[in-house]
Design a protein around this motif. Sequence first.
Motif, short mmCIF file in Angstrom:
data_model
loop_
_atom_site.label_atom_id
_atom_site.label_comp_id
_atom_site.label_asym_id
_atom_site.label_seq_id
_atom_site.Cartn_x
_atom_site.Cartn_y
_atom_site.Cartn_z
N ASP A 2 -23.78 24.53 -51.32
CA ASP A 2 -23.81 23.67 -50.14
C ASP A 2 -24.64 24.34 -49.07
OD1 ASP A 2 -22.16 21.78 -51.31
OD2 ASP A 2 -20.32 22.76 -50.62
N LEU A 64 -25.99 20.21 -42.31
CA LEU A 64 -24.86 19.76 -43.13
C LEU A 64 -25.13 18.37 -43.69
CD1 LEU A 64 -22.23 21.20 -40.71
CD2 LEU A 64 -22.38 21.85 -43.12
N GLY A 65 -26.36 18.19 -44.17
CA GLY A 65 -26.75 16.95 -44.82
C GLY A 65 -27.24 15.86 -43.89
#
Length: 251
Positions: A2, A64-65
């Motif tokens: 991630d 975070l995306g």
Amino acid sequence: MDVALGMQGLRKRFGDKVAVEHVDLAVPAGSFYGLVGPNGAGKTTTLSMATGMLRPDAGRVDVLGVDLWADPVTAKGLIGVLPDGVRLFDRLTGLQLVVHAGMLQRLPRATAVERAQSLLRALDLEQDADTLVADYSAGMTKKIALACALVHAPRLLVLDEPFEAVDPVSAASIRGILADFVATGGTVIVSSHVMDLVERMCDHVAVLAAGRVLAAGTVDEVRAGASLEDRFVELVGGRRTGEGLEWLHRS
């Protein structure tokens, strides 16, 4: 893996000077990430683009995306920033400033006050809560700016030279706060000139010079068996000798 902060192809030019040239970095979520480089390497420009304070000439940033430039409000709500050359509303008291920062992040006033008081206590500023920030020392100003970055409980902290002008006791307290933040799932990116500090605190590091990433990875991968400082000097070059300064030497 991630990724808390992803930078792809970041570029920035100021007139004829290229400050950042095609920076690609992926900061793992839950990491304590160090960004090191000599003066003028492009660290501050890179972090300014990564946090939405400076628009790049080219490239993309994902927090975070979330695409920072496509959805800046959402992305910036996930970040706490301690920028270089802190500029604050210094006619407010320390408590007022942190509460104001929390309310700007849409915290209810009561929550902002409660969190601000807790942060001032943790950063040893409780006794100066009602003092104007204009009357703070350089170290106190750095600490109150950090409190402003933390008050909304961000998921990503981006700190440019957070320990500059901070006394050793306060620095130890800040390191503890940041270590707890990472241990509970947060991500910290810290820019620093102090290699020993980065080596002790961080689990990942990137070396930046002349606007480019020279090495990036875990601290062990980047230092490759040497100290981080020796590896940094090897990568960046430019070690100077005392040649020509013989007049300084006493026989």
